[in-house]
Design an enzyme around this catalytic site. Structure first.
Site, PDB file in Angstrom:
ATOM      1  N   GLU A 163      82.517 -13.806  57.167  1.00 48.16           N
ATOM      2  CA  GLU A 163      83.930 -13.639  56.816  1.00 48.16           C
ATOM      3  C   GLU A 163      84.428 -12.195  56.873  1.00 48.16           C
ATOM      4  O   GLU A 163      84.800 -11.614  55.849  1.00 48.16           O
ATOM      5  CB  GLU A 163      84.194 -14.211  55.421  1.00 48.16           C
ATOM      6  CG  GLU A 163      83.808 -15.661  55.268  1.00 48.16           C
ATOM      7  CD  GLU A 163      84.271 -16.264  53.939  1.00 48.16           C
ATOM      8  OE1 GLU A 163      84.717 -15.511  53.061  1.00 48.16           O
ATOM      9  OE2 GLU A 163      84.192 -17.482  53.782  1.00 48.16           O
ATOM     10  N   GLU A 372      80.126 -23.054  55.386  1.00 53.35           N
ATOM     11  CA  GLU A 372      80.474 -23.148  53.959  1.00 53.35           C
ATOM     12  C   GLU A 372      81.618 -24.124  53.793  1.00 53.35           C
ATOM     13  O   GLU A 372      82.582 -24.092  54.561  1.00 53.35           O
ATOM     14  CB  GLU A 372      80.977 -21.803  53.384  1.00 53.35           C
ATOM     15  CG  GLU A 372      79.913 -20.782  53.140  1.00 53.35           C
ATOM     16  CD  GLU A 372      80.481 -19.477  52.571  1.00 53.35           C
ATOM     17  OE1 GLU A 372      81.522 -19.502  51.873  1.00 53.35           O
ATOM     18  OE2 GLU A 372      79.867 -18.437  52.850  1.00 53.35           O
TER      19      GLU A 372
HETATM   20  C1  PNW Z   1      83.767 -17.263  50.523  1.00 54.07           C
HETATM   21  N1  PNW Z   1      90.080 -15.895  49.826  1.00 54.07           N
HETATM   22  O1  PNW Z   1      84.603 -16.330  49.924  1.00 54.07           O
HETATM   23  C2  PNW Z   1      82.420 -16.573  50.551  1.00 54.07           C
HETATM   24  O2  PNW Z   1      81.752 -16.597  51.793  1.00 54.07           O
HETATM   25  C3  PNW Z   1      81.512 -16.948  49.434  1.00 54.07           C
HETATM   26  O3  PNW Z   1      80.664 -15.873  49.151  1.00 54.07           O
HETATM   27  C4  PNW Z   1      82.318 -17.395  48.230  1.00 54.07           C
HETATM   28  O4  PNW Z   1      81.528 -17.621  47.105  1.00 54.07           O
HETATM   29  C5  PNW Z   1      83.067 -18.656  48.643  1.00 54.07           C
HETATM   30  O5  PNW Z   1      83.846 -18.439  49.800  1.00 54.07           O
HETATM   31  C6  PNW Z   1      83.961 -19.227  47.550  1.00 54.07           C
HETATM   32  O6  PNW Z   1      84.984 -18.341  47.242  1.00 54.07           O
HETATM   33  C7  PNW Z   1      85.960 -16.304  49.951  1.00 54.07           C
HETATM   34  O7  PNW Z   1      90.602 -15.291  48.854  1.00 54.07           O
HETATM   35  C8  PNW Z   1      86.566 -15.603  48.921  1.00 54.07           C
HETATM   36  O8  PNW Z   1      90.785 -16.371  50.727  1.00 54.07           O
HETATM   37  C9  PNW Z   1      87.926 -15.471  48.877  1.00 54.07           C
HETATM   38  C10 PNW Z   1      88.694 -16.038  49.882  1.00 54.07           C
HETATM   39  C11 PNW Z   1      88.099 -16.733  50.923  1.00 54.07           C
HETATM   40  C12 PNW Z   1      86.723 -16.870  50.942  1.00 54.07           C
END
Ligand code: PNW
Length: 466
Positions: A163, A372
Protein backbone atom coordinates in the site's frame (compact mmCIF):
# COMPACT_ATOMS: atom_id res chain seq x y z
CA UNK A 1 -29.02 -21.51 -0.44
CA UNK A 2 -26.20 -20.74 -2.86
CA UNK A 3 -22.98 -22.68 -3.11
CA UNK A 4 -19.81 -21.09 -4.45
CA UNK A 5 -17.00 -23.50 -5.26
CA UNK A 6 -13.60 -21.94 -5.87
CA UNK A 7 -11.21 -23.14 -8.58
CA UNK A 8 -8.58 -25.78 -7.84
CA UNK A 9 -5.27 -24.23 -6.82
CA UNK A 10 -6.95 -21.11 -5.42
CA UNK A 11 -4.81 -19.90 -2.49
CA UNK A 12 -6.39 -19.59 0.93
CA UNK A 13 -4.60 -17.84 3.70
CA UNK A 14 -4.17 -14.94 6.04
CA UNK A 15 -1.95 -11.89 6.31
CA UNK A 16 -0.15 -9.86 8.97
CA UNK A 17 2.66 -7.30 9.12
CA UNK A 18 5.81 -7.10 11.21
CA UNK A 19 5.23 -4.00 13.33
CA UNK A 20 1.61 -4.92 13.97
CA UNK A 21 2.36 -8.31 15.54
CA UNK A 22 6.01 -8.94 16.39
CA UNK A 23 6.86 -6.81 19.42
CA UNK A 24 10.49 -7.37 20.49
CA UNK A 25 11.35 -3.94 19.13
CA UNK A 26 14.76 -3.75 20.73
CA UNK A 27 15.75 -7.39 20.84
CA UNK A 28 18.55 -9.05 18.89
CA UNK A 29 19.84 -5.86 17.33
CA UNK A 30 16.64 -4.39 15.89
CA UNK A 31 16.82 -0.60 15.74
CA UNK A 32 13.84 1.81 15.75
CA UNK A 33 11.56 2.25 12.78
CA UNK A 34 9.59 5.40 11.99
CA UNK A 35 6.60 3.75 13.67
CA UNK A 36 8.47 3.31 16.98
CA UNK A 37 9.21 7.02 16.86
CA UNK A 38 5.74 8.07 15.70
CA UNK A 39 4.13 6.16 18.58
CA UNK A 40 5.93 8.48 21.04
CA UNK A 41 4.26 11.59 19.56
CA UNK A 42 1.47 12.69 21.90
CA UNK A 43 -1.91 11.90 20.35
CA UNK A 44 -0.50 10.02 17.38
CA UNK A 45 -1.90 6.67 18.47
CA UNK A 46 -5.08 5.96 20.44
CA UNK A 47 -4.43 5.42 24.15
CA UNK A 48 -0.74 6.16 23.60
CA UNK A 49 -0.25 2.56 22.48
CA UNK A 50 2.67 1.20 20.47
CA UNK A 51 4.13 -1.99 19.00
CA UNK A 52 6.69 -2.64 21.74
CA UNK A 53 5.04 -5.91 22.72
CA UNK A 54 2.28 -6.07 20.11
CA UNK A 55 1.04 -9.68 20.23
CA UNK A 56 4.55 -11.00 20.88
CA UNK A 57 4.61 -12.96 17.65
CA UNK A 58 8.43 -12.80 17.84
CA UNK A 59 8.25 -15.35 20.64
CA UNK A 60 4.97 -17.04 19.74
CA UNK A 61 5.39 -17.58 16.01
CA UNK A 62 5.34 -21.37 16.40
CA UNK A 63 1.96 -21.21 18.07
CA UNK A 64 0.68 -18.85 15.36
CA UNK A 65 1.89 -21.13 12.58
CA UNK A 66 0.30 -24.12 14.34
CA UNK A 67 -2.99 -22.20 14.48
CA UNK A 68 -2.85 -21.55 10.72
CA UNK A 69 -2.11 -25.19 10.06
CA UNK A 70 -5.02 -26.28 12.24
CA UNK A 71 -7.32 -23.99 10.25
CA UNK A 72 -6.07 -25.52 7.00
CA UNK A 73 -4.61 -22.30 5.57
CA UNK A 74 -2.12 -22.87 2.73
CA UNK A 75 -0.56 -19.40 2.42
CA UNK A 76 0.75 -16.88 4.92
CA UNK A 77 1.59 -13.32 3.90
CA UNK A 78 3.86 -11.62 6.43
CA UNK A 79 6.27 -8.73 6.27
CA UNK A 80 9.85 -8.46 7.40
CA UNK A 81 11.13 -5.62 9.53
CA UNK A 82 13.88 -3.81 7.61
CA UNK A 83 15.49 -2.42 10.78
CA UNK A 84 15.55 -5.91 12.32
CA UNK A 85 17.58 -7.39 9.50
CA UNK A 86 19.78 -4.50 8.26
CA UNK A 87 22.01 -2.57 10.62
CA UNK A 88 22.46 1.21 10.37
CA UNK A 89 25.80 0.65 8.59
CA UNK A 90 24.01 -1.42 5.91
CA UNK A 91 25.35 -4.77 7.03
CA UNK A 92 23.02 -7.74 7.61
CA UNK A 93 22.03 -8.51 11.20
CA UNK A 94 22.31 -12.30 11.59
CA UNK A 95 20.12 -12.46 14.71
CA UNK A 96 17.29 -10.62 12.96
CA UNK A 97 17.58 -12.73 9.84
CA UNK A 98 17.52 -15.83 11.99
CA UNK A 99 14.05 -14.99 13.30
CA UNK A 100 12.60 -14.97 9.79
CA UNK A 101 14.56 -18.09 8.93
CA UNK A 102 12.94 -19.93 11.82
CA UNK A 103 9.53 -18.56 10.85
CA UNK A 104 9.92 -19.65 7.22
CA UNK A 105 11.11 -23.11 8.25
CA UNK A 106 8.16 -23.47 10.58
CA UNK A 107 5.75 -22.49 7.79
CA UNK A 108 7.30 -24.93 5.33
CA UNK A 109 7.26 -27.72 7.90
CA UNK A 110 3.52 -27.10 8.15
CA UNK A 111 3.07 -27.00 4.38
CA UNK A 112 2.17 -23.32 4.40
CA UNK A 113 3.56 -21.22 1.56
CA UNK A 114 5.47 -18.18 2.86
CA UNK A 115 4.60 -14.96 1.00
CA UNK A 116 7.09 -12.30 1.98
CA UNK A 117 6.33 -8.57 1.88
CA UNK A 118 9.50 -6.51 2.11
CA UNK A 119 7.93 -3.25 3.24
CA UNK A 120 4.84 -2.80 5.34
CA UNK A 121 5.58 0.72 6.64
CA UNK A 122 8.21 0.16 9.35
CA UNK A 123 10.97 2.16 7.68
CA UNK A 124 14.29 2.23 9.57
CA UNK A 125 14.63 5.49 11.48
CA UNK A 126 18.32 5.59 10.54
CA UNK A 127 17.62 6.35 6.86
CA UNK A 128 18.05 10.12 6.55
CA UNK A 129 14.92 11.81 5.22
CA UNK A 130 12.95 8.59 4.91
CA UNK A 131 10.99 8.38 1.66
CA UNK A 132 11.73 12.05 0.95
CA UNK A 133 15.23 11.00 0.08
CA UNK A 134 15.64 9.26 -3.26
CA UNK A 135 18.57 7.33 -1.82
CA UNK A 136 16.09 5.35 0.32
CA UNK A 137 14.98 3.61 -2.89
CA UNK A 138 18.54 2.36 -3.40
CA UNK A 139 18.84 1.28 0.23
CA UNK A 140 15.59 -0.65 -0.32
CA UNK A 141 17.16 -2.57 -3.18
CA UNK A 142 20.15 -3.49 -0.98
CA UNK A 143 17.76 -4.73 1.70
CA UNK A 144 15.68 -6.67 -0.85
CA UNK A 145 18.77 -8.40 -2.20
CA UNK A 146 20.01 -9.31 1.27
CA UNK A 147 16.66 -10.90 1.97
CA UNK A 148 16.72 -12.64 -1.37
CA UNK A 149 20.16 -14.12 -0.75
CA UNK A 150 18.98 -15.47 2.58
CA UNK A 151 15.57 -16.75 1.61
CA UNK A 152 15.25 -17.36 -2.13
CA UNK A 153 15.67 -21.11 -1.64
CA UNK A 154 12.60 -21.20 0.60
CA UNK A 155 10.52 -18.13 -0.30
CA UNK A 156 9.22 -18.02 -3.87
CA UNK A 157 6.62 -15.23 -3.66
CA UNK A 158 7.80 -11.69 -2.97
CA UNK A 159 5.89 -8.45 -2.57
CA UNK A 160 7.92 -5.27 -2.69
CA UNK A 161 5.61 -2.76 -0.99
CA UNK A 162 2.36 -2.85 0.89
CA UNK A 163 0.00 0.00 0.00
CA UNK A 164 2.32 2.80 -1.13
CA UNK A 165 -0.68 5.15 -1.02
CA UNK A 166 -0.68 4.78 2.76
CA UNK A 167 3.10 5.24 3.04
CA UNK A 168 2.92 8.46 1.05
CA UNK A 169 -0.40 10.31 0.96
CA UNK A 170 -1.59 9.13 4.38
CA UNK A 171 1.85 9.44 6.00
CA UNK A 172 3.44 12.54 4.45
CA UNK A 173 0.24 14.26 3.26
CA UNK A 174 -2.43 13.63 5.91
CA UNK A 175 -0.18 13.17 8.94
CA UNK A 176 -2.16 10.15 10.06
CA UNK A 177 0.63 7.59 9.76
CA UNK A 178 4.37 7.78 10.41
CA UNK A 179 6.23 10.06 9.99
CA UNK A 180 3.12 12.23 10.47
CA UNK A 181 3.89 15.08 8.07
CA UNK A 182 1.21 17.20 6.40
CA UNK A 183 2.78 18.40 3.18
CA UNK A 184 1.35 17.73 -0.31
CA UNK A 185 4.79 18.23 -1.88
CA UNK A 186 6.26 15.64 0.46
CA UNK A 187 3.39 13.23 -0.21
CA UNK A 188 4.06 13.30 -3.94
CA UNK A 189 7.80 13.02 -3.48
CA UNK A 190 7.42 10.04 -1.14
CA UNK A 191 4.96 8.39 -3.53
CA UNK A 192 7.35 8.67 -6.46
CA UNK A 193 10.35 7.45 -4.47
CA UNK A 194 8.31 4.46 -3.28
CA UNK A 195 7.48 3.67 -6.90
CA UNK A 196 11.14 3.93 -7.87
CA UNK A 197 12.05 1.63 -4.97
CA UNK A 198 9.47 -0.88 -6.16
CA UNK A 199 10.75 -0.79 -9.74
CA UNK A 200 14.44 -1.01 -8.88
CA UNK A 201 13.87 -3.87 -6.45
CA UNK A 202 11.71 -5.74 -8.97
CA UNK A 203 14.47 -5.40 -11.59
CA UNK A 204 17.16 -6.61 -9.20
CA UNK A 205 15.09 -9.53 -7.89
CA UNK A 206 14.12 -10.53 -11.42
CA UNK A 207 17.74 -10.47 -12.59
CA UNK A 208 18.85 -12.61 -9.64
CA UNK A 209 15.93 -15.01 -9.79
CA UNK A 210 13.94 -15.23 -13.04
CA UNK A 211 11.45 -17.78 -11.67
CA UNK A 212 10.47 -16.03 -8.45
CA UNK A 213 6.92 -14.66 -8.36
CA UNK A 214 7.16 -10.89 -7.89
CA UNK A 215 4.48 -8.35 -7.17
CA UNK A 216 3.25 -5.35 -5.26
CA UNK A 217 0.20 -4.87 -3.08
CA UNK A 218 -1.97 -1.81 -3.67
CA UNK A 219 -5.00 -0.72 -1.69
CA UNK A 220 -8.00 0.29 -3.72
CA UNK A 221 -10.78 2.51 -2.48
CA UNK A 222 -13.42 2.84 -5.19
CA UNK A 223 -15.09 6.23 -4.99
CA UNK A 224 -18.19 7.57 -6.67
CA UNK A 225 -20.03 10.87 -6.88
CA UNK A 226 -23.04 11.41 -4.60
CA UNK A 227 -24.76 13.11 -7.52
CA UNK A 228 -23.68 11.22 -10.64
CA UNK A 229 -24.96 14.10 -12.78
CA UNK A 230 -23.31 16.83 -10.70
CA UNK A 231 -20.10 18.15 -12.24
CA UNK A 232 -18.58 19.16 -8.90
CA UNK A 233 -19.22 15.79 -7.22
CA UNK A 234 -17.95 13.92 -10.24
CA UNK A 235 -14.79 15.93 -10.41
CA UNK A 236 -14.01 15.26 -6.75
CA UNK A 237 -14.57 11.53 -7.26
CA UNK A 238 -12.29 11.60 -10.31
CA UNK A 239 -9.56 13.42 -8.37
CA UNK A 240 -9.69 11.02 -5.43
CA UNK A 241 -9.77 7.98 -7.71
CA UNK A 242 -6.77 9.51 -9.45
CA UNK A 243 -4.42 9.70 -6.49
CA UNK A 244 -5.82 6.80 -4.45
CA UNK A 245 -6.26 4.21 -7.20
CA UNK A 246 -4.97 5.14 -10.65
CA UNK A 247 -1.70 6.88 -9.76
CA UNK A 248 0.11 3.73 -8.62
CA UNK A 249 -1.37 1.07 -10.86
CA UNK A 250 -1.01 3.12 -14.04
CA UNK A 251 2.65 3.88 -13.33
CA UNK A 252 3.29 0.17 -12.75
CA UNK A 253 1.17 -1.44 -15.46
CA UNK A 254 1.07 1.32 -18.09
CA UNK A 255 4.37 3.06 -17.50
CA UNK A 256 2.82 6.51 -17.01
CA UNK A 257 1.25 8.51 -14.23
CA UNK A 258 -2.27 9.51 -15.29
CA UNK A 259 -2.16 12.85 -17.13
CA UNK A 260 -5.18 14.28 -15.29
CA UNK A 261 -3.63 13.44 -11.92
CA UNK A 262 -0.33 15.12 -12.83
CA UNK A 263 -2.35 18.15 -13.84
CA UNK A 264 -4.31 18.11 -10.56
CA UNK A 265 -1.05 17.80 -8.60
CA UNK A 266 0.47 20.72 -10.50
CA UNK A 267 3.42 22.31 -8.70
CA UNK A 268 3.44 19.64 -6.02
CA UNK A 269 5.36 17.56 -8.55
CA UNK A 270 8.76 19.16 -8.03
CA UNK A 271 10.94 19.86 -11.07
CA UNK A 272 13.32 16.97 -11.59
CA UNK A 273 11.43 14.63 -9.25
CA UNK A 274 10.50 12.26 -12.06
CA UNK A 275 13.85 11.58 -13.71
CA UNK A 276 14.32 10.26 -17.24
CA UNK A 277 13.87 6.52 -17.26
CA UNK A 278 12.01 6.36 -13.92
CA UNK A 279 8.76 5.20 -15.47
CA UNK A 280 10.51 2.42 -17.38
CA UNK A 281 11.96 1.25 -14.06
CA UNK A 282 8.61 1.56 -12.28
CA UNK A 283 6.83 -0.42 -15.00
CA UNK A 284 9.19 -3.38 -14.84
CA UNK A 285 6.84 -6.35 -15.39
CA UNK A 286 5.36 -8.00 -12.30
CA UNK A 287 3.86 -11.48 -12.00
CA UNK A 288 0.96 -10.80 -9.66
CA UNK A 289 -1.00 -7.80 -8.40
CA UNK A 290 -1.91 -7.92 -4.71
CA UNK A 291 -5.25 -6.25 -4.07
CA UNK A 292 -6.22 -4.96 -0.64
CA UNK A 293 -9.85 -3.99 -0.32
CA UNK A 294 -11.87 -2.83 2.66
CA UNK A 295 -14.52 -0.35 1.59
CA UNK A 296 -15.83 2.17 -0.94
CA UNK A 297 -16.67 5.83 -0.62
CA UNK A 298 -19.26 8.24 -1.99
CA UNK A 299 -18.36 11.92 -1.99
CA UNK A 300 -19.99 15.24 -2.59
CA UNK A 301 -18.85 18.82 -2.92
CA UNK A 302 -19.47 21.17 0.01
CA UNK A 303 -22.50 23.41 -0.22
CA UNK A 304 -21.75 27.15 -0.64
CA UNK A 305 -20.42 28.39 2.68
CA UNK A 306 -20.02 24.87 4.07
CA UNK A 307 -16.41 25.03 5.18
CA UNK A 308 -14.50 21.91 6.12
CA UNK A 309 -13.30 22.22 9.71
CA UNK A 310 -9.66 21.26 10.27
CA UNK A 311 -9.65 17.65 11.42
CA UNK A 312 -8.16 17.48 14.91
CA UNK A 313 -7.61 13.98 16.23
CA UNK A 314 -6.25 13.47 19.73
CA UNK A 315 -4.91 17.02 19.65
CA UNK A 316 -3.12 16.62 16.32
CA UNK A 317 -4.24 18.52 13.29
CA UNK A 318 -4.57 16.15 10.33
CA UNK A 319 -4.96 17.08 6.70
CA UNK A 320 -6.94 15.23 4.03
CA UNK A 321 -5.05 12.37 2.37
CA UNK A 322 -6.87 13.40 -0.80
CA UNK A 323 -4.54 16.28 -1.49
CA UNK A 324 -6.23 17.19 -4.77
CA UNK A 325 -9.74 17.03 -3.29
CA UNK A 326 -9.43 18.02 0.38
CA UNK A 327 -12.88 19.59 0.40
CA UNK A 328 -14.66 16.33 -0.50
CA UNK A 329 -17.28 15.25 2.02
CA UNK A 330 -18.09 11.56 2.51
CA UNK A 331 -21.77 10.73 2.32
CA UNK A 332 -23.32 8.18 4.66
CA UNK A 333 -25.09 5.33 2.89
CA UNK A 334 -27.62 2.73 3.81
CA UNK A 335 -24.94 0.09 4.42
CA UNK A 336 -23.69 -1.54 7.61
CA UNK A 337 -20.42 -0.10 8.92
CA UNK A 338 -17.51 -1.74 10.76
CA UNK A 339 -15.99 -0.50 14.04
CA UNK A 340 -13.80 1.83 11.99
CA UNK A 341 -16.91 3.32 10.38
CA UNK A 342 -16.04 1.75 7.03
CA UNK A 343 -19.10 0.83 4.92
CA UNK A 344 -19.50 -2.87 4.21
CA UNK A 345 -19.82 -3.01 0.43
CA UNK A 346 -19.21 -6.41 -1.19
CA UNK A 347 -20.72 -5.26 -4.49
CA UNK A 348 -18.05 -2.58 -4.58
CA UNK A 349 -15.45 -5.33 -4.20
CA UNK A 350 -16.85 -7.34 -7.11
CA UNK A 351 -17.02 -4.24 -9.30
CA UNK A 352 -13.47 -3.26 -8.37
CA UNK A 353 -12.06 -6.68 -9.29
CA UNK A 354 -13.87 -6.56 -12.63
CA UNK A 355 -12.62 -3.02 -13.30
CA UNK A 356 -9.04 -3.94 -12.44
CA UNK A 357 -9.19 -6.97 -14.74
CA UNK A 358 -10.70 -5.04 -17.63
CA UNK A 359 -8.57 -1.93 -17.42
CA UNK A 360 -5.27 -3.08 -15.99
CA UNK A 361 -4.40 -6.69 -15.16
CA UNK A 362 -6.20 -8.24 -18.16
CA UNK A 363 -4.29 -6.16 -20.73
CA UNK A 364 -1.05 -6.72 -18.76
CA UNK A 365 -1.76 -10.45 -18.65
CA UNK A 366 -1.22 -10.85 -14.91
CA UNK A 367 -3.36 -12.48 -12.23
CA UNK A 368 -4.55 -10.92 -8.99
CA UNK A 369 -4.60 -12.20 -5.44
CA UNK A 370 -6.59 -10.55 -2.67
CA UNK A 371 -3.75 -9.90 -0.24
CA UNK A 372 -5.99 -8.30 2.42
CA UNK A 373 -9.69 -8.14 3.13
CA UNK A 374 -11.38 -8.09 6.50
CA UNK A 375 -13.22 -6.08 9.11
CA UNK A 376 -12.80 -4.57 12.56
CA UNK A 377 -15.79 -5.71 14.62
CA UNK A 378 -16.92 -5.64 18.23
CA UNK A 379 -16.24 -9.22 19.28
CA UNK A 380 -18.35 -10.74 22.03
CA UNK A 381 -16.47 -12.86 24.56
CA UNK A 382 -18.82 -15.33 26.23
CA UNK A 383 -18.45 -16.76 29.74
CA UNK A 384 -17.31 -20.07 28.32
CA UNK A 385 -14.47 -18.23 26.59
CA UNK A 386 -15.85 -18.46 23.07
CA UNK A 387 -15.49 -15.36 20.93
CA UNK A 388 -18.51 -14.59 18.78
CA UNK A 389 -17.97 -12.33 15.76
CA UNK A 390 -20.96 -12.81 13.48
CA UNK A 391 -20.35 -9.43 11.81
CA UNK A 392 -16.93 -10.59 10.66
CA UNK A 393 -18.34 -13.86 9.30
CA UNK A 394 -20.95 -11.84 7.44
CA UNK A 395 -18.21 -9.59 6.04
CA UNK A 396 -16.03 -12.47 4.86
CA UNK A 397 -18.99 -14.33 3.46
CA UNK A 398 -20.21 -11.37 1.44
CA UNK A 399 -16.76 -10.56 0.11
CA UNK A 400 -15.91 -14.14 -0.78
CA UNK A 401 -19.18 -14.40 -2.70
CA UNK A 402 -18.26 -11.16 -4.47
CA UNK A 403 -14.80 -12.57 -5.31
CA UNK A 404 -16.46 -15.67 -6.70
CA UNK A 405 -18.81 -13.57 -8.83
CA UNK A 406 -15.80 -11.72 -10.17
CA UNK A 407 -14.11 -15.02 -11.10
CA UNK A 408 -17.30 -16.11 -12.87
CA UNK A 409 -17.23 -12.82 -14.75
CA UNK A 410 -13.77 -13.68 -16.05
CA UNK A 411 -11.46 -12.13 -13.46
CA UNK A 412 -8.15 -14.00 -13.09
CA UNK A 413 -8.17 -14.12 -9.29
CA UNK A 414 -5.87 -16.71 -7.76
CA UNK A 415 -6.29 -16.42 -4.03
CA UNK A 416 -7.72 -14.75 -0.94
CA UNK A 417 -5.81 -13.81 2.21
CA UNK A 418 -7.90 -12.73 5.17
CA UNK A 419 -6.78 -9.71 7.16
CA UNK A 420 -5.79 -10.63 9.74
CA UNK A 421 -4.59 -13.83 11.38
CA UNK A 422 -4.54 -12.26 14.84
CA UNK A 423 -5.86 -9.15 16.55
CA UNK A 424 -3.00 -6.69 16.34
CA UNK A 425 -1.71 -3.12 16.48
CA UNK A 426 -4.08 -1.27 14.16
CA UNK A 427 -1.72 1.66 13.56
CA UNK A 428 -3.14 5.01 14.72
CA UNK A 429 -6.12 3.19 16.25
CA UNK A 430 -3.96 1.13 18.60
CA UNK A 431 -5.34 -2.18 19.86
CA UNK A 432 -9.03 -1.26 20.17
CA UNK A 433 -9.93 -2.01 16.57
CA UNK A 434 -9.57 -5.73 16.09
CA UNK A 435 -9.27 -7.46 12.72
CA UNK A 436 -8.12 -10.95 13.81
CA UNK A 437 -9.73 -14.31 13.23
CA UNK A 438 -7.77 -15.29 16.33
CA UNK A 439 -8.35 -13.14 19.38
CA UNK A 440 -5.55 -12.20 21.72
CA UNK A 441 -6.22 -11.86 25.44
CA UNK A 442 -4.48 -9.47 27.81
CA UNK A 443 -2.14 -12.35 28.73
CA UNK A 444 -1.41 -12.76 24.98
CA UNK A 445 -3.17 -16.10 24.79
CA UNK A 446 -4.68 -16.80 21.36
CA UNK A 447 -8.19 -18.11 20.85
CA UNK A 448 -10.06 -19.04 17.69
CA UNK A 449 -12.98 -16.72 17.08
CA UNK A 450 -16.14 -18.09 15.49
CA UNK A 451 -14.94 -16.50 12.24
CA UNK A 452 -11.75 -18.62 12.31
CA UNK A 453 -13.82 -21.80 12.50
CA UNK A 454 -16.15 -20.56 9.82
CA UNK A 455 -13.23 -19.60 7.55
CA UNK A 456 -11.54 -22.93 8.18
CA UNK A 457 -14.63 -24.79 6.96
CA UNK A 458 -14.65 -22.70 3.77
CA UNK A 459 -10.93 -23.22 3.22
CA UNK A 460 -11.05 -26.96 3.81
CA UNK A 461 -14.01 -27.47 1.47
CA UNK A 462 -12.97 -24.70 -0.96
CA UNK A 463 -16.65 -23.94 -0.94
CA UNK A 464 -18.71 -21.09 0.42
CA UNK A 465 -22.33 -21.79 1.30
CA UNK A 466 -24.61 -18.79 1.74
C1 PNW B 1 -4.29 -1.65 5.62
N1 PNW B 1 -7.14 4.14 4.87
O1 PNW B 1 -4.22 -0.35 6.10
C2 PNW B 1 -2.96 -2.25 6.02
O2 PNW B 1 -2.27 -2.93 5.00
C3 PNW B 1 -3.00 -3.05 7.28
O3 PNW B 1 -1.75 -2.99 7.90
C4 PNW B 1 -4.12 -2.57 8.17
O4 PNW B 1 -4.12 -3.18 9.42
C5 PNW B 1 -5.43 -2.84 7.43
O5 PNW B 1 -5.42 -2.24 6.15
C6 PNW B 1 -6.67 -2.38 8.18
O6 PNW B 1 -6.67 -1.00 8.33
C7 PNW B 1 -4.99 0.71 5.74
O7 PNW B 1 -7.23 5.04 5.74
C8 PNW B 1 -5.08 1.74 6.66
O8 PNW B 1 -7.69 4.27 3.76
C9 PNW B 1 -5.79 2.87 6.37
C10 PNW B 1 -6.42 2.98 5.15
C11 PNW B 1 -6.33 1.96 4.21
C12 PNW B 1 -5.62 0.82 4.52
Amino acid sequence: MTTFTFPPGFRWGSATSSYQIEGAVDLDGRTPSIWDTFCTVPGAVANGEDGRVAVDHYHRYREDVAAMAALGLDTYRFSTSWSRVIRPDGSPNPAGLDFYSRLVDELLANEITPWLTLYHWDLPEYLPGGWLNRDTAHRFVDYAMTMHEQFSDRVRIWTTLNEPWCSSFLSYGAGEHAPGHTSPVEAVRAAHHLMVAHGLATQALRAADPTAELGITLNFGPVSAADPDGAADRDLARRIDGTANRFFIEAILRGAYPADVLEDLGEWVEPGLIADGDLEVISTPIDVLGVNYYTTDVVRAPAPGEAGEPKVVRGRELASPHITAPEAISVARDLPVTSLGWAVDPDGFRDLLIRLQQEYTGPAGIPMVVTENGAACPDEVRDDGSVIDDDRIEYFSGHLAAAHQAIEAGVDLRGYLAWSLVDNFEWAHGYDKRFGILSVDADLRRREKASARWYSAVVKSKTLVQ
